[in-house]
Structures are given as C-alpha cells and as structure tokens.
Design a protein around this motif. Structure first.
Motif, short mmCIF file in Angstrom:
data_model
loop_
_atom_site.label_atom_id
_atom_site.label_comp_id
_atom_site.label_asym_id
_atom_site.label_seq_id
_atom_site.Cartn_x
_atom_site.Cartn_y
_atom_site.Cartn_z
N ASP A 1 0.84 -1.19 0.00
CA ASP A 1 0.00 0.00 0.00
C ASP A 1 0.88 1.25 0.00
N ARG A 2 1.49 1.56 -1.17
CA ARG A 2 2.32 2.74 -1.43
C ARG A 2 3.71 2.68 -0.82
N GLU A 3 3.86 2.05 0.31
CA GLU A 3 5.15 2.07 0.98
C GLU A 3 6.22 1.39 0.14
N ALA A 4 5.98 0.16 -0.30
CA ALA A 4 6.97 -0.57 -1.08
C ALA A 4 7.22 0.11 -2.43
N ARG A 5 6.18 0.67 -3.04
CA ARG A 5 6.35 1.33 -4.33
C ARG A 5 7.24 2.56 -4.19
N ASP A 6 7.06 3.35 -3.14
CA ASP A 6 7.90 4.52 -2.94
C ASP A 6 9.36 4.12 -2.76
N VAL A 7 9.61 3.07 -1.99
CA VAL A 7 10.98 2.62 -1.76
C VAL A 7 11.58 2.08 -3.07
N ALA A 8 10.79 1.33 -3.83
CA ALA A 8 11.28 0.78 -5.10
C ALA A 8 11.63 1.90 -6.08
N VAL A 9 10.80 2.94 -6.13
CA VAL A 9 11.09 4.07 -7.02
C VAL A 9 12.36 4.78 -6.58
N ALA A 10 12.51 5.00 -5.28
CA ALA A 10 13.70 5.68 -4.78
C ALA A 10 14.96 4.89 -5.12
N ARG A 11 14.94 3.59 -4.93
CA ARG A 11 16.13 2.78 -5.21
C ARG A 11 16.41 2.73 -6.71
N GLU A 12 15.37 2.69 -7.52
CA GLU A 12 15.60 2.66 -8.97
C GLU A 12 16.14 4.00 -9.46
N MET A 13 15.67 5.11 -8.87
CA MET A 13 16.21 6.41 -9.24
C MET A 13 17.69 6.51 -8.90
N ILE A 14 18.08 5.93 -7.76
CA ILE A 14 19.50 5.92 -7.38
C ILE A 14 20.30 5.07 -8.36
N ALA A 15 19.77 3.89 -8.69
CA ALA A 15 20.49 2.99 -9.60
C ALA A 15 20.65 3.60 -10.99
N ARG A 16 19.66 4.32 -11.46
CA ARG A 16 19.70 4.92 -12.80
C ARG A 16 20.27 6.33 -12.79
N ARG A 17 20.61 6.86 -11.61
CA ARG A 17 21.11 8.23 -11.48
C ARG A 17 20.11 9.23 -12.09
#
Length: 548
Positions: free
Chosen positions: A28-44
């Motif tokens: 419920d939004r929590e995992a999606r926010d964390v996944a987006v943040a980590r993918e933004m870091i990985a993709r710079r």
C-alpha cells in the motif's frame, strides 16, 4: 501543563514508533515509494520518478527525496524508512501544538497535539503515505502563516507570509497542486463566509501564487517539455494520479466517511467542537466583525479579554474553513486512500483542543457535549468491536489477535462513557485517547505480523530467491506487487498468454516460475498444459513452477 510533553512523547512512542520493524514493506504505497527511490539511485535519475524502467506519474519527484536519503545512508530494513516518516508525523504534531498555543493558548495547543496523536489517520499515514504526510506538514506551515497574517500582529507579517508561501511552494513540489492550494481555499472560504473580503488582501494571495509558481515551475516545466500531455494529464491529481478513478458520486461520500474514520475516536467530539467554535467562553457574546484584527466595542481594548474572545472565535472559524478546504480534494482525487484526509485532521484537532482547554476550566459547563460525544464513541467502538470479531472468523491467521483488538476497542470505547456518567468530565475526555493509544501497538506488534501475507509479497519473494536459480525469470500474470519487485532478486517478466509464453521463461533448472493471485490459479493451471507445482501460497500471491 508540565506533564503534557511527556504524555505526548509516550503517546508518540506507542502510536508511531512501536513495532516499526515487525513486517516488511507493504504494498500500500510504501513498497512502491521505496522501489522508485532505489531505482532512481540505480539509474542516477534526478528529474523523473521511475519504476520498472518506465516514468511513473504518481506524484512529484521530491516526494521520494526522504526515501532516497534513507536508501543512500540506511540499509534494506523498513525500520529507518518508517522512523523517518514517524519523525515527520511528530513534526506535524509539534506544528499543531504551536498553532494552537499561538491562537488559543498553551494548554489548548498541547490538547490539540494529543488529539491529533491519538486519531487513527496519523499512524496510518506515517506507515503508508509519506508524500501526503510531508505535503500536509508543508501545507500547515503555509496555513499557519496565513492565519498569522489574518489574526496576528502586523509586525513581521511580510516575513511570515514569505515563509508561508515558500512552504506552499514546497508542498507543490512534494505532493502536487491540491495539497498546496487548499490553505488558500480555506482563506477564501473564510473570507466569503465571514464577509471580510479585505481580510484576503492582507494575505496577498496573488503575490503568494506567483512565488509558488516561480519556485515550482522549473521542475513542472521540465517535465512538461519532456513528457508533454502525458504528464499534464496526471499532474492535477498528484499525489494519487495513477489510482483507478471511481464513480463521480463516490467523491462526496468519501469526503465525509474518510474524515470520520481518519479522525476516530475524536470524530465523536468533532461536531460538538465545531459548534463550540462559536462560543465566547469568558464573556457574554457581543457582536464584532470577524476581520483579521476584529474591532471591539469602545469599552474593550483589542488586547483585552473581549478582543481575545473575538480573535479566538474568528480563528476557530478560519480553522473550520480550512478543514472543509482540506477535505475537498478527496472528491477530486482518483481513488484516494484513507490518508488523503490527513490535511484536515490538524484543523479538527485544533477545534477539539480549544474545546478541551475550556473543559479544563469549567467541566460542568461542557457536561452535555462531553456526554453526547462519549455516548457516540461507545456506540461506534462497539460496532468496530463487532466488525473485528466477524473479521476474525474469516482471517484465521490472525484470529486471536483480531479478537484481542476487538476486546480492547470495546473496553476503551466504553470507559469514557462510564467516566462521564460518573461525572468525571475531564477524565472522560482524557480517556478518549485510549482506542488508538492502546489499539495502535496491538495492530503493529501483533495483528500486522500475522496478516503480512495479505499486505505484501515478501515471503513469496524470499522463497523465490531460495528455490529458483540465479537470473531465473519469473513470469507475472498480472502487474507485479511493489514488494515483489523490491524483495525478489530475479528477473520479473510480464506475460500476456501463459500457453505461448512459457518456452521463453525456462530457467537453468528446467522449470518455469510463475506468480499470480489465487483467483487466477485455475486459469493458469488450464493454460499451462503441464502439472502445476505450488511452491508458496499466500492470501495475496501464489508462487508456482511447471516443467514444460
């Protein structure tokens, strides 16, 4: 009020911080926010939120900034992420206390903070909706500045307005247009109802809008230039722009129901507090204009008792207007969640805090409103206990915990009524904190761990990581749950046709691994053409494998 900070601290520990590490990230939004943040870091990537390699137009990019910071300096545990959001909730509580103390007195401010800390909506938002929590914090910094401009001293007004509109610009960049504009909507609504159009000019809304647009335009302009109409179609509905839209008539119904549920148990007192907002407490009512700095009769100085009463009444009306304006976006959002009512909760808490402050001075004068509120709480608490008992009969994994929660809700909801019946009005009001103060730790420490299979796919992902070979693809019949994307260390491949897509998904051990919801199990078994081996089954997701 010396014990007030200690009581509030204990309440925050029980409601916001207890059990923060007991379950994994929820879908419920929590995992999606964390996944987006980590993918933004990985993709710079610093401009566009990204999930699965695709741009995600759910909310502005700065909504993910706290999760990015946690991902950069923390570990993979959800503890630090939840502590960060709990800290934002504490900041909102302290801001509410400060607003109440400035306009209604120190005791009223602490009462308002206690009310907000013990309502159901705040811990829910702290667990699931960091963007709305951060947007509400900035929105109420802006609303506080507007209230000061309307009802405070003229000295320093320009500086307060600069801070207010800067905070609203931050809300625009964190949560979107609606969370940033509702304070101005509350200001206009108050001016219309109080018939003080000159009061709006004190807040300089046109100049403030220019400041907000100027600060937010670089990111919004860059996104429009990059994505055009796709971005523009989603931006007005941030931070819930990707949710499916419900029927048009559901919006007004959700507004009221979300406010009542999110403000439980204090929603039983909220109607009485709104009526009490028109009460002059220390003196007989005398008519005075509801302007920002109300003029008083000749015998009353603006800084005297009557001037104080006029300002308190006008400010209480301003908070009622803010409550209405803050809850209106729920009717506009596509499929909003319950935390969408969070911006309205500080306004309701401030109104209740003013009433509780007056209760401390003269309990018998407020005996009837308190009796009605405690009676309503007993009724709603009993209904909630019955609903939990029914749910326990259907959710066997957490049946004992749900029955315990129901018993606690029943007792905690009736204790204020009993105290009021015995004539202990102040005790009755204090006991209204119990449903959430006692219920929240039970939910986080006992109920949620037993129901984790309903809330995320962590167990499925960990099982997949153990049984599937490295780099084995996982075929997804439906969209991947965010927690599966977060925890699974395997390739996630969407497949539209099970029968024709299996050969492309064979892993090194000769199996094809599939994940689907339990409702699709029969369909997948028929389309596979081979025996289906169930590797892991949870209430929300099934992990299976076949050998083509």
């Amino acid at each position: 009020m010396r014990p007030a900070p200690l009581i509030l601290a204990v309440l925050c520990l029980a409601v916001l911080f207890a059990g923060a590490e007991r379950i994994g990230f929820t879908d419920d939004r929590e995992a999606r926010d964390v996944a987006v943040a980590r993918e933004m870091i990985a993709r710079r990537e610093v401009l566009t939120p990204v999930l699965g390699g695709e741009a995600l137009f759910e909310k502005p990019v700065l909504a993910y900034a706290p999760e990015v910071v946690v991902a950069l300096f923390g570990d993979d545990s959800p503890l630090h992420s939840r502590q960060m959001r709990a800290g934002l909730a504490v900041a909102l509580l302290l801001l509410t206390a400060s607003i109440g103390a400035r306009h209604f007195g120190t005791r009223a401010g602490w009462c308002a903070a206690g009310v907000l800390a013990s309502c159901a909506g705040l811990p829910l938002a702290a667990r699931t909706d960091g963007a709305q929590l951060l947007g509400s914090l900035f929105g109420w910094v802006g609303a506080a500045g507007l209230a000061d401009a309307m009802f405070g001293r003229s000295a320093g007004r320009d500086l307060r307005l600069i801070v207010a509109y800067g905070a609203l610009a931050a809300a625009l960049l964190v949560a979107g247009p609606l969370p940033a504009l509702w304070p101005l909507g509350g200001l206009v609504l108050y001016a219309l109802l109080a018939r003080t159009p000159d009061g709006v000019s004190r807040a300089r809304p046109l100049a403030g809008l220019c400041v907000m647009i100027g600060l937010a335009l670089p990111w919004y302009g860059a996104m429009i230039e990059r994505y055009g109409a796709r971005f523009l179609a989603h931006a007005p509905f941030f931070p819930y722009a990707i949710e499916p839209r419900g029927p048009w008539y559901s919006g007004p119904l959700l507004m009221l129901s979300f406010l009542v549920v999110a403000f439980f148990p204090w929603s039983a007192l909220m109607p009485e507090a709104m009526i009490h907002a028109a009460t002059w407490w220390r003196f007989a009512r005398r008519r005075a204009p509801l302007a920002g700095a109300p003029t008083t009769p000749p015998e009353a100085s603006p800084t005297g008792p009557l001037g104080r009463e006029a300002r308190e009444e006008a400010t209480a009306h301003f908070f009622i207007a803010s409550l209405v304006a803050a809850v209106l976006p729920i009717a506009i959002y596509p499929g909003p969640p319950l935390p969408a009512a969070l911006p309205a909760l500080p306004a309701a808490a401030l109104l209740c805090g003013r009433m509780l402050d007056h209760l401390m001075e003269d309990a018998e004068r407020l005996a009837r409103p308190i009796a009605r509120a405690t009676r309503m709480l007993a009724i709603t608490g009993s209904a909630l206990a019955i609903a939990l008992a029914v749910l326990a009969s259907r959710v066997r994994e957490a049946a004992p915990e749900l029955r315990l929660l129901g018993a606690v809700m029943f007792g905690a909801s009736w204790l204020p009524f009993l105290a009021s019946y015995l004539g202990r009005r102040r005790v009755a009001a204090a006991l209204m904190m119990l449903p959430v103060a006692l219920g929240a730790p039970i939910v986080t420490a006992r109920v949620l761990p037993e129901m984790e299979g309903y809330l995320n796919a962590r167990s499925v992902a960990l099982t997949l990581n153990q049984v599937a070979p490295e780099r084995a693809p996982l075929g997804l019949i439906e969209a991947a749950p965010p927690s599966l994307r977060l925890y699974a260390r395997r390739n996630l491949v969407p497949i539209a046709d099970v029968a024709s897509g299996l050969r492309d998904l064979v892993s090194a051990d000769g199996h094809v691994y599939l994940a689907f919801s339990p409702s699709h199990e029969g369909e997948v078994a028929r389309a596979a053409g081979s025996p289906l081996e169930i590797v892991m089954r949870t209430p929300s997701l099934v992990l299976a494998r076949i050998r083509p």
